[in-house]
Write a protein that holds these residues in place. Structure first.
Motif, mmCIF file in Angstrom:
data_model
loop_
_atom_site.group_PDB
_atom_site.id
_atom_site.type_symbol
_atom_site.label_atom_id
_atom_site.label_comp_id
_atom_site.label_asym_id
_atom_site.label_seq_id
_atom_site.Cartn_x
_atom_site.Cartn_y
_atom_site.Cartn_z
ATOM 1 N N GLY A 159 0.835 -1.185 0.000
ATOM 2 C CA GLY A 159 0.000 0.000 0.000
ATOM 3 C C GLY A 159 0.874 1.241 0.000
ATOM 4 N N THR A 160 0.245 2.394 0.161
ATOM 5 C CA THR A 160 0.954 3.665 0.211
ATOM 6 C C THR A 160 0.864 4.224 1.624
ATOM 7 O OG1 THR A 160 0.443 4.135 -2.105
ATOM 8 C CG2 THR A 160 1.110 5.998 -0.729
ATOM 9 N N HIS A 161 1.995 4.354 2.267
ATOM 10 C CA HIS A 161 2.062 4.897 3.616
ATOM 11 C C HIS A 161 1.564 6.338 3.615
ATOM 12 C CE1 HIS A 161 3.784 6.214 7.447
ATOM 13 N NE2 HIS A 161 4.018 4.940 7.737
ATOM 14 N N PRO A 162 0.826 6.761 4.636
ATOM 15 C CA PRO A 162 0.299 8.134 4.615
ATOM 16 C C PRO A 162 1.371 9.210 4.516
ATOM 17 C CG PRO A 162 -0.003 7.106 6.783
ATOM 18 C CD PRO A 162 0.353 6.020 5.820
ATOM 19 N N MET A 163 2.549 8.956 5.087
ATOM 20 C CA MET A 163 3.621 9.957 5.010
ATOM 21 C C MET A 163 4.215 10.056 3.608
ATOM 22 S SD MET A 163 5.469 9.331 8.690
ATOM 23 C CE MET A 163 6.901 10.297 8.225
ATOM 24 N N SER A 164 3.892 9.080 2.755
ATOM 25 C CA SER A 164 4.363 9.088 1.367
ATOM 26 C C SER A 164 3.257 9.453 0.385
ATOM 27 C CB SER A 164 4.924 7.708 0.990
ATOM 28 O OG SER A 164 5.935 7.302 1.877
ATOM 29 N N ALA A 165 2.036 9.635 0.877
ATOM 30 C CA ALA A 165 0.882 9.784 -0.015
ATOM 31 C C ALA A 165 1.015 10.966 -0.956
ATOM 32 C CB ALA A 165 -0.401 9.905 0.812
ATOM 33 N N ALA A 166 1.606 12.061 -0.480
ATOM 34 C CA ALA A 166 1.722 13.251 -1.323
ATOM 35 C C ALA A 166 2.853 13.142 -2.329
ATOM 36 C CB ALA A 166 1.924 14.483 -0.448
ATOM 37 N N GLU A 167 3.768 12.205 -2.110
ATOM 38 C CA GLU A 167 4.937 12.071 -2.982
ATOM 39 C C GLU A 167 4.749 10.992 -4.047
ATOM 40 O OE1 GLU A 167 8.029 11.005 -0.329
ATOM 41 O OE2 GLU A 167 7.800 12.782 0.948
ATOM 42 N N GLU A 168 3.823 10.076 -3.805
ATOM 43 C CA GLU A 168 3.642 8.932 -4.683
ATOM 44 C C GLU A 168 2.425 9.135 -5.589
ATOM 45 O OE1 GLU A 168 5.695 6.042 -4.652
ATOM 46 O OE2 GLU A 168 6.912 7.431 -3.487
ATOM 47 N N PRO A 169 2.409 8.522 -6.762
ATOM 48 C CA PRO A 169 1.200 8.567 -7.587
ATOM 49 C C PRO A 169 0.023 7.957 -6.821
ATOM 50 C CG PRO A 169 3.060 7.703 -8.836
ATOM 51 C CD PRO A 169 3.505 7.765 -7.407
ATOM 52 N N MET A 170 -1.142 8.578 -6.940
ATOM 53 C CA MET A 170 -2.310 8.034 -6.250
ATOM 54 C C MET A 170 -2.649 6.664 -6.833
ATOM 55 S SD MET A 170 -4.447 8.571 -3.784
ATOM 56 C CE MET A 170 -4.240 10.343 -3.483
ATOM 57 N N THR A 171 -2.781 5.686 -5.947
ATOM 58 C CA THR A 171 -3.126 4.351 -6.413
ATOM 59 C C THR A 171 -4.611 4.279 -6.733
ATOM 60 O OG1 THR A 171 -2.924 1.991 -5.910
ATOM 61 C CG2 THR A 171 -3.586 3.432 -4.102
ATOM 62 N N SER A 172 -5.045 3.121 -7.168
ATOM 63 C CA SER A 172 -6.461 2.898 -7.469
ATOM 64 C C SER A 172 -6.884 1.565 -6.874
ATOM 65 C CB SER A 172 -6.690 2.868 -8.986
ATOM 66 O OG SER A 172 -6.041 1.744 -9.558
ATOM 67 N N VAL A 173 -8.179 1.395 -6.735
ATOM 68 C CA VAL A 173 -8.693 0.112 -6.260
ATOM 69 C C VAL A 173 -8.272 -0.996 -7.213
ATOM 70 C CG1 VAL A 173 -10.780 -1.213 -5.742
ATOM 71 C CG2 VAL A 173 -10.633 1.193 -5.061
ATOM 72 N N ASP A 174 -8.348 -0.725 -8.507
ATOM 73 C CA ASP A 174 -7.972 -1.743 -9.490
ATOM 74 C C ASP A 174 -6.504 -2.147 -9.354
ATOM 75 O OD1 ASP A 174 -10.510 -1.814 -10.513
ATOM 76 O OD2 ASP A 174 -10.071 -0.557 -12.256
ATOM 77 N N GLU A 175 -5.624 -1.167 -9.134
ATOM 78 C CA GLU A 175 -4.203 -1.495 -9.002
ATOM 79 C C GLU A 175 -3.963 -2.368 -7.774
ATOM 80 O OE1 GLU A 175 0.198 0.658 -8.878
ATOM 81 O OE2 GLU A 175 -1.568 1.793 -8.206
ATOM 82 N N LEU A 176 -4.571 -2.011 -6.652
ATOM 83 C CA LEU A 176 -4.387 -2.797 -5.434
ATOM 84 C C LEU A 176 -4.984 -4.191 -5.582
ATOM 85 C CD1 LEU A 176 -5.137 0.016 -2.836
ATOM 86 C CD2 LEU A 176 -2.931 -1.092 -3.212
ATOM 87 N N CYS A 177 -6.111 -4.297 -6.249
ATOM 88 C CA CYS A 177 -6.718 -5.608 -6.474
ATOM 89 C C CYS A 177 -5.845 -6.480 -7.380
ATOM 90 C CB CYS A 177 -8.110 -5.453 -7.073
ATOM 91 S SG CYS A 177 -9.352 -4.821 -5.921
ATOM 92 N N ARG A 178 -5.216 -5.855 -8.348
ATOM 93 C CA ARG A 178 -4.323 -6.614 -9.232
ATOM 94 C C ARG A 178 -3.132 -7.162 -8.453
ATOM 95 N NH1 ARG A 178 0.289 -5.457 -11.154
ATOM 96 N NH2 ARG A 178 0.109 -3.223 -10.681
ATOM 97 N N ILE A 179 -2.529 -6.332 -7.633
ATOM 98 C CA ILE A 179 -1.396 -6.773 -6.816
ATOM 99 C C ILE A 179 -1.823 -7.888 -5.872
ATOM 100 C CG2 ILE A 179 0.237 -6.057 -5.020
ATOM 101 C CD1 ILE A 179 0.165 -3.243 -6.302
#
Length: 263
Positions: free
Chosen positions: A66-86
């Protein structure tokens, strides 16, 4: 010769450089201490392939992403589809860690909240438990988790729990779990131990958050998965249980929540 009680380190970071020198020895050391299963956590999705490779390389290791909250502003916003694929990978067993951290990253609270809601939806869609990091954001955390759980139910663990009794109660009311880290073993953490003591033992997990937060007698040193035994022994005392009985209960709790992480 009596075998050691089995226990699971439900949250560590084996991909961190602290373990690069000899990752295999840390995994083996954990197994020799009775820690027969570890969940290593990916905090930036761009690192997911390397975290997945660690889980693939070691039979006792599973992973979450997942994306840690402290990294959320630095990382591309993920999607439900991306997390489901992983999550299709057989050793990917949890969604996160995600959450809210206003202590260090209050300027990105809106982005953190958006990211958290996406992770909640992915946990509901996949059936995998959500792994929550919460710091200095108790009210928003309780509100968003309740809203998203009402929209679509999911399992969840409040990782490294060291927040308020109010957030603990809100999480437990939703059927979630609390995880004790080395923080719960520190001499000045009696208030945290009191919160754990008032929770149902059927909703408790233990973790290291390695390489951080080593429990006594290793405080101030690099934490490692084998040290979760020391935290679990303190937790056993909190619940007035023999370590062997607490370990057995903790294993049942972990397998109930992380049902995909079966050895």
């Amino acid at each position: 010769m009596t075998s050691l009680p089995k226990i699971t380190d439900s949250h560590c970071h084996l991909d961190f450089p602290d373990f690069d020198e000899d990752r295999a020895s840390y995994v083996q050391g954990a197994v020799e201490a009775g820690v027969h299963r570890m969940v290593t956590i990916c905090t930036r999705l761009k690192n997911e392939p390397s975290v997945r490779a660690i889980a693939d390389a070691f039979a006792p290791v599973f992973y979450a992403a997942g994306t840690h909250p402290m990294s959320a502003a630095e990382e591309p916003m993920t999607s439900v589809d991306e997390l489901c694929r992983i999550a299709e990978h057989p050793k990917m067993v949890g969604i996160g860690e995600t959450g809210l951290d206003y202590h260090y990253s209050a300027d990105s609270m809106e982005v953190q909240q958006q990211s958290l809601r996406i992770h909640c939806a992915a946990a509901a869609e996949t059936g995998l438990p959500l792994i929550i990091h919460a710091r200095a954001a108790d009210d928003d955390m309780a509100r968003i988790l309740a809203e998203e759980h009402k929209n679509a139910a999911f399992g969840c663990v409040m990782h490294c729990f060291s927040s308020s009794r109010e957030l603990a109660d809100a999480a437990l009311d939703l059927g979630f779990y609390l995880s004790m880290s080395g923080i719960g073993t520190f001499p000045k953490s009696q208030d945290i131990r009191d919160i754990f003591a008032s929770a149902p033992v059927e909703r408790i997990l233990v973790e290291t958050d390695a390489p951080y937060l080593a429990p006594p007698p290793f405080r101030g040193k690099r934490n490692e998965p084998s040290y979760v035994v020391h935290t679990a022994k303190v937790a056993a005392d909190v619940f007035g249980l023999r370590y062997e009985d607490f370990a057995l209960q903790c294993e049942a709790n972990f397998e109930r929540l992380f049902s995909k992480a079966v050895l």
